[in-house]
Scaffold this active site. Structure first.
Site, PDB file in Angstrom:
ATOM      1  CG  HIS A 262      -2.228   5.496 -13.414  1.00 30.19           C
ATOM      2  ND1 HIS A 262      -1.541   4.395 -12.970  1.00 30.19           N
ATOM      3  CD2 HIS A 262      -1.792   5.687 -14.695  1.00 30.19           C
ATOM      4  CE1 HIS A 262      -0.751   3.937 -13.935  1.00 30.19           C
ATOM      5  NE2 HIS A 262      -0.878   4.722 -14.992  1.00 30.19           N
TER       6      HIS A 262
ATOM      7  CG  HIS B  45      -4.003  -3.284  -9.124  1.00 30.27           C
ATOM      8  ND1 HIS B  45      -4.044  -3.915 -10.335  1.00 30.27           N
ATOM      9  CD2 HIS B  45      -3.017  -2.353  -9.208  1.00 30.27           C
ATOM     10  CE1 HIS B  45      -3.112  -3.402 -11.115  1.00 30.27           C
ATOM     11  NE2 HIS B  45      -2.472  -2.448 -10.461  1.00 30.27           N
TER      12      HIS B  45
ATOM     13  CG  ASP C 146       0.591   4.221  -6.219  1.00 29.42           C
ATOM     14  OD1 ASP C 146       1.689   4.639  -6.630  1.00 29.42           O
ATOM     15  OD2 ASP C 146      -0.340   3.923  -6.961  1.00 29.42           O
TER      16      ASP C 146
HETATM   17  N1  COA Z   1     -11.165   2.417  -1.683  1.00 34.73           N
HETATM   18  C1  COA Z   1     -12.457   2.128  -1.507  1.00 34.73           C
HETATM   19  N2  COA Z   1     -13.135   1.235  -2.239  1.00 34.73           N
HETATM   20  C2  COA Z   1     -12.470   0.634  -3.229  1.00 34.73           C
HETATM   21  C3  COA Z   1     -11.122   0.888  -3.485  1.00 34.73           C
HETATM   22  C4  COA Z   1     -10.472   1.826  -2.663  1.00 34.73           C
HETATM   23  N3  COA Z   1      -9.189   2.114  -2.838  1.00 34.73           N
HETATM   24  N4  COA Z   1     -10.727   0.140  -4.522  1.00 34.73           N
HETATM   25  C5  COA Z   1     -11.776  -0.575  -4.904  1.00 34.73           C
HETATM   26  N5  COA Z   1     -12.830  -0.288  -4.133  1.00 34.73           N
HETATM   27  C6  COA Z   1     -14.159  -0.879  -4.211  1.00 34.73           C
HETATM   28  C7  COA Z   1     -15.056  -0.063  -5.135  1.00 34.73           C
HETATM   29  O1  COA Z   1     -15.783   0.902  -4.446  1.00 34.73           O
HETATM   30  C8  COA Z   1     -15.954  -1.128  -5.716  1.00 34.73           C
HETATM   31  O2  COA Z   1     -16.926  -1.459  -4.779  1.00 34.73           O
HETATM   32  P1  COA Z   1     -18.398  -1.863  -5.242  1.00 34.73           P
HETATM   33  O3  COA Z   1     -18.214  -3.120  -6.045  1.00 34.73           O
HETATM   34  O4  COA Z   1     -19.129  -2.066  -3.951  1.00 34.73           O
HETATM   35  O5  COA Z   1     -18.889  -0.716  -6.071  1.00 34.73           O
HETATM   36  C9  COA Z   1     -15.030  -2.352  -5.828  1.00 34.73           C
HETATM   37  O6  COA Z   1     -14.023  -2.164  -4.825  1.00 34.73           O
HETATM   38  C10 COA Z   1     -14.371  -2.480  -7.176  1.00 34.73           C
HETATM   39  O7  COA Z   1     -13.731  -1.252  -7.484  1.00 34.73           O
HETATM   40  P2  COA Z   1     -13.666  -0.631  -8.926  1.00 34.73           P
HETATM   41  O8  COA Z   1     -13.449   0.838  -8.827  1.00 34.73           O
HETATM   42  O9  COA Z   1     -14.835  -1.093  -9.745  1.00 34.73           O
HETATM   43  O10 COA Z   1     -12.378  -1.334  -9.492  1.00 34.73           O
HETATM   44  P3  COA Z   1     -11.477  -0.768 -10.629  1.00 34.73           P
HETATM   45  O11 COA Z   1     -10.749  -1.916 -11.144  1.00 34.73           O
HETATM   46  O12 COA Z   1     -12.264   0.041 -11.590  1.00 34.73           O
HETATM   47  O13 COA Z   1     -10.530   0.254  -9.851  1.00 34.73           O
HETATM   48  C11 COA Z   1      -8.699   1.242  -8.785  1.00 34.73           C
HETATM   49  C12 COA Z   1      -9.215   0.003  -9.532  1.00 34.73           C
HETATM   50  C13 COA Z   1      -7.179   1.114  -8.651  1.00 34.73           C
HETATM   51  C14 COA Z   1      -9.017   2.502  -9.585  1.00 34.73           C
HETATM   52  C15 COA Z   1      -9.357   1.310  -7.405  1.00 34.73           C
HETATM   53  O14 COA Z   1      -8.997   0.180  -6.646  1.00 34.73           O
HETATM   54  C16 COA Z   1      -9.016   2.580  -6.655  1.00 34.73           C
HETATM   55  O15 COA Z   1      -9.684   3.610  -6.835  1.00 34.73           O
HETATM   56  N6  COA Z   1      -7.951   2.560  -5.809  1.00 34.73           N
HETATM   57  C17 COA Z   1      -7.493   3.753  -5.131  1.00 34.73           C
HETATM   58  C18 COA Z   1      -6.544   4.528  -6.027  1.00 34.73           C
HETATM   59  C19 COA Z   1      -5.209   3.829  -6.143  1.00 34.73           C
HETATM   60  O16 COA Z   1      -4.618   3.404  -5.172  1.00 34.73           O
HETATM   61  N7  COA Z   1      -4.725   3.779  -7.383  1.00 34.73           N
HETATM   62  C20 COA Z   1      -3.428   3.185  -7.678  1.00 34.73           C
HETATM   63  C21 COA Z   1      -3.607   1.922  -8.427  1.00 34.73           C
HETATM   64  S1  COA Z   1      -2.050   1.115  -8.625  1.00 34.73           S
END
Ligand code: COA
Length: 380
Positions: free
Chosen positions: A225, A265, A317
């Protein structure tokens, strides 16, 4: 319920709509964000953070007189209580700034004569107090860590400029103050994200504003987050130069479970509109401070990520990190800056939740055993 008796589970509440809200709309398919119906592009271009605070707490943009009155309320709520100052000062230096902010947010309740006043007027008063106090808490901690005493706010300065003044002890230039103001506007609100949802869950038990916001700070801290912005700058520094980006990404993505901070996201399937705005501010900030290196690095990483087999877009971010870094702000306060802004959105949601409350209490699918034979402690 599926045929095997297993209920439909929305892991991570993905896609679940749990309430109505007037505060914020995100259209993740086309990359649009609105606070009370106003597009984020207009708000970032034309409004100060104080105008956005008014919008979030009252539901409409203020006229000049209303804005003047709100600014007076915020100024009147400045001045860190001694008890909170002592809590910040006594925090071990091994604790992070978000830990200190979370603890100080809770301590603020102890210096409120009516912390549990959940009337409409009481909630509003607490919202103003928390919004006014968050920059002071973050700046006091920042200064104590540097062996310096906190300084008194400058009541001639607006919210963003005063925050920079509290950090550095010098009045910021117009460009730095406006950059911070825009960053605060962009981070103020984002619907039912993890920290806001945390605040609403707490508020829905009819607990108090301080408890809800203390919990929200804890949720924001996580790297998935608000904690991501600190991770972004670590990535930029670790990669070091544009020529190393592709190799670095290939190596990291080969690691199982790797997450590139500042990308992806839950709601946006296209570019986060806040990232688009902050990208321009990152460039502008670099030009003003005489080095655009971290903007250029960020831009090159964005292009490299979009060219990958599974492209990912930057989120809010990503470009805030290079912007703050080029302004001379240290990475450990990037997430606290997010909180300094988002506290207004959290407060708005606490107010909305309690105005039409329903306890938030989902169910779980139990996958353990039942009817296990009980053994007294001596037989285990
Ligand atoms: N780096 C690497 N892979 C990522 C990614 C990232 N930043 N964001 C998403 N993915 C990939 C996941 O590995 C997953 O791949 P898969 O389908 O092959 O398993 C797919 O994209 C979907 O991701 P998922 O984690 O299921 O989506 P989510 O909606 O649960 O997660 C976040 C959203 C924001 C937690 C995720 O994008 C993330 O971890 N981002 C990095 C942290 C970040 O920048 N957070 C700030 C958000 S405003």
């Amino acid at each position: 319920m599926a045929e095997d008796g297993k209920p439909q589970i929305a892991y991570g509440l993905q896609g679940v709509v749990i309430d109505d809200t007037h505060i914020c709309k995100i259209d993740g398919e086309v990359g649009k964000l609105y606070y009370y119906g106003y597009g984020i592009e207009d708000l970032a271009q034309h409004c100060s953070y104080e105008e956005v605070v008014y919008l979030l707490l009252k539901g409409e943009l203020p006229n000049a007189e209303q804005l003047g009155a709100l600014k007076k309320e915020l100024v009147a709520a400045r001045g860190l209580p001694y008890g909170v100052r002592d809590v910040i000062k006594s925090a071990p230096k091994t604790s992070g700034p978000m830990d200190v902010l979370r603890t100080a947010a809770s301590a603020l309740a102890l210096t409120d004569s009516a912390p549990n006043d959940n009337t409409e007027a009481g909630r509003y008063k607490k919202a103003i107090r928390l919004i006014a106090q968050f920059p002071e808490i973050v700046a006091a901690d920042y200064r104590f860590r540097r062996g310096e005493e906190p300084i008194a706010p400058d009541n001639n300065l607006g919210h963003a400029a005063n925050f920079l003044y509290l950090l550095h002890g010098e009045k910021p230039g117009d460009a730095a103050a406006r950059t911070m103001d825009v960053a605060l506007v962009l981070h103020a609100e984002h619907s039912f994200n993890a920290s806001t949802f945390t605040a609403r869950v707490i508020a829905a038990t009819l607990s108090d504003m301080y408890s809800a916001i203390t919990g929200a700070v804890g949720a924001l801290k996580g790297p998935l987050h608000g904690g991501a912005n600190e991770g972004v700058i670590k990535t930029l520094l670790d990669i070091g130069e544009p020529a190393k980006i592709d190799g670095w990404l290939d190596e990291k993505f080969a690691e199982k479970g790797f997450r590139l901070m500042g990308f992806g996201h839950r709601v946006y399937k296209v570019l986060d509109p806040r990232a688009a705005i902050l990208k321009a501010w990152s460039k502008k900030t670099g030009e003003e401070y005489g080095t655009t290196k971290w903007y250029e690095m960020s831009d090159a990483i964005e292009k490299a990520m979009l060219a990958r087999e599974k492209p990912l877009y930057p989120n809010v971010d990503f470009y805030s990190a290079s912007t703050y870094y080029m302004m001379g702000l240290p990475p450990e306060i990037f997430t606290p800056i997010f909180a300094v802004s988002r506290v207004s959105g959290w407060a708005a949601h606490v107010i909305e939740q309690q105005a039409n409350n329903k306890l938030i209490r989902p169910k779980a699918h139990y996958i353990g055993d039942v009817d296990k034979k009980f053994k007294p402690i001596g037989e285990r």
